[in-house]
Design a protein around this motif. Sequence first.
Motif, short mmCIF file in Angstrom:
data_model
loop_
_atom_site.label_atom_id
_atom_site.label_comp_id
_atom_site.label_asym_id
_atom_site.label_seq_id
_atom_site.Cartn_x
_atom_site.Cartn_y
_atom_site.Cartn_z
N VAL A 135 0.74 -1.15 0.05
CA VAL A 135 0.21 -0.01 0.05
C VAL A 135 0.93 1.39 -0.04
N SER A 136 0.60 2.42 -0.70
CA SER A 136 1.37 3.48 -0.92
C SER A 136 1.02 4.26 0.48
N VAL A 137 2.22 5.43 0.57
CA VAL A 137 1.98 6.17 1.41
C VAL A 137 0.61 6.93 1.49
N ALA A 138 0.57 7.43 0.54
CA ALA A 138 -0.86 8.23 0.20
C ALA A 138 -2.18 7.39 0.64
N ASP A 139 -2.14 6.14 0.43
CA ASP A 139 -3.41 5.48 0.89
C ASP A 139 -3.22 5.01 2.22
N LEU A 140 -2.00 5.13 2.78
CA LEU A 140 -2.00 4.89 4.36
C LEU A 140 -2.53 5.96 5.15
N VAL A 141 -2.37 7.24 4.45
CA VAL A 141 -2.94 8.64 5.02
C VAL A 141 -4.34 8.52 5.04
N ARG A 142 -4.97 8.08 3.91
CA ARG A 142 -6.25 7.87 3.66
C ARG A 142 -6.86 6.74 4.69
N LEU A 143 -6.25 5.86 4.86
CA LEU A 143 -6.49 4.76 5.98
C LEU A 143 -6.61 5.25 7.43
N GLY A 144 -6.10 6.42 7.63
CA GLY A 144 -6.01 7.05 8.94
C GLY A 144 -4.79 7.45 9.63
N PHE A 145 -3.55 7.11 9.00
CA PHE A 145 -2.46 7.42 9.67
C PHE A 145 -1.85 8.62 9.27
N SER A 146 -1.12 9.21 10.21
CA SER A 146 -0.46 10.55 9.84
C SER A 146 0.55 10.37 8.70
N GLU A 147 1.12 11.42 8.12
CA GLU A 147 2.12 11.23 7.17
C GLU A 147 3.28 10.74 7.84
N ARG A 148 3.68 11.19 9.11
CA ARG A 148 4.81 10.74 9.65
C ARG A 148 4.65 9.25 9.72
N GLN A 149 3.62 8.73 10.37
CA GLN A 149 3.26 7.37 10.45
C GLN A 149 3.53 6.36 9.35
N ALA A 150 2.68 7.08 8.19
CA ALA A 150 2.89 6.32 6.95
C ALA A 150 4.18 6.21 6.34
N VAL A 151 4.89 7.25 6.47
CA VAL A 151 6.36 7.37 6.15
C VAL A 151 7.36 6.11 6.95
N SER A 152 6.91 6.17 8.15
CA SER A 152 7.57 5.21 9.11
C SER A 152 7.40 3.76 8.64
N ILE A 153 5.98 3.36 8.17
CA ILE A 153 5.86 2.15 7.77
C ILE A 153 6.46 2.01 6.26
N ASP A 154 6.63 2.83 5.48
CA ASP A 154 7.21 2.61 4.42
C ASP A 154 8.52 2.53 4.35
N ASN A 155 9.20 3.11 5.57
CA ASN A 155 10.96 3.13 5.99
C ASN A 155 11.20 1.77 6.47
N TYR A 156 10.25 0.85 7.15
CA TYR A 156 10.31 -0.14 7.60
C TYR A 156 10.42 -1.48 6.25
N ARG A 157 9.44 -1.11 5.17
CA ARG A 157 9.34 -1.89 4.29
C ARG A 157 10.69 -1.82 3.27
N LYS A 158 10.99 -0.52 3.19
CA LYS A 158 12.30 -0.38 2.38
C LYS A 158 13.54 -1.08 2.95
N LYS A 159 13.52 -1.21 4.12
CA LYS A 159 14.77 -1.71 4.87
C LYS A 159 14.47 -3.07 4.88
N GLY A 160 13.63 -3.69 4.12
CA GLY A 160 13.51 -5.31 3.96
C GLY A 160 12.46 -5.82 5.28
N GLY A 161 11.64 -5.03 5.63
CA GLY A 161 10.62 -5.63 6.64
C GLY A 161 9.47 -5.94 5.89
N LYS A 162 8.77 -6.97 6.40
CA LYS A 162 7.76 -7.65 5.59
C LYS A 162 6.68 -8.04 6.86
#
Length: 325
Positions: A135-162
């Motif tokens: 899911v994209s950062v923009a859609d995470l925000v639509r789901l109710g996460f703040s911009e900072r929270q959405a970016v944090s989730i995306d950074n976790y995935r970029k570092k290999g998190g699943k």
Amino acid sequence: MKDNGKSAGGRKRMSASFMTGAVALVFLVTGYQTALFVHKAAVVKILGNRDHPDTVYVIDPEIARSVLAGAMSDAGEYSFVSGRDHFTKGKDSNADRDVRIVIRKDSPHSPEVETIRSEYAVRTVESFRFNPNTVSVADLVRLGFSERQAVSIDNYRKKGGKFRRRSDFARSYVVADSVYKRLEPYIDIPLVDLNLADSAGFDALPGIGGYFAAKMVEYRKKLGGSYSYKEQLMDIWNFDREKYDGLSDLIAVDSAQVHPYPLWTLPEDSLRLHPYIGSYAVAHGIVLFRENNPASSWSVQALEDAGVISSESAAKLSRCRIAAP
């Protein structure tokens, strides 16, 4: 008697400067909390009692067409809120004449109020099916996460998190329990299909790693190109029940992706490669059985009854999808 800084009771007296500092600190903290309270009250007051109320018009379709087509001089200041959304210039439909269209026009506000309203705007929270791994950062925000929270989730995935399971997403420190409770029914993490995944897909499963990922691909080839059921993984050397139980809820075998094994047409040099046949002697016995029995009698059970294959091999082979004679 010499004054050594202690009272008659032996306790050290507090200095005047310390007392002054403590009192000042108390006043500072109290003042700060009071300021926060006043600020919040002022914001609530501004938002609750706007300096100018906005205007909402409920109009008939004909006027709506004019507004939306730009026929009115200030049409650009209007926003379409509800009703039919297909009004275009020159379009006419008798079926639409009884429809009422709501069009909203915001009144001008003071800069102070506009600033407060933008800072404290109520975000619209949506709930829809999503895969937390893609899911994209923009859609995470639509789901109710703040911009900072959405970016944090995306950074976790970029570092290999699943996120392998829904519960993995719940354990993320930016996912509050209340948010997870709302989103849990919408989390859609696809299962790993044993007949579509490559070694990288298998490697991502818990407890697998590169060695077993390669063995899973290799064993699929030996089975004739596809797994027929998930438990076949435990036929791989050292792939025990504990390892299987650790990932069984993450894998699947789509029946549409299973290739029927051509047991009744393959030559013996190909048959002997199947792990449930495994030798030239058994493969030769299957060929002899086919040559000396009518096709109508061919079955895995018949091979066992004839002593061509063992009961253990017959039990496993009978669970495989076999091509019709």
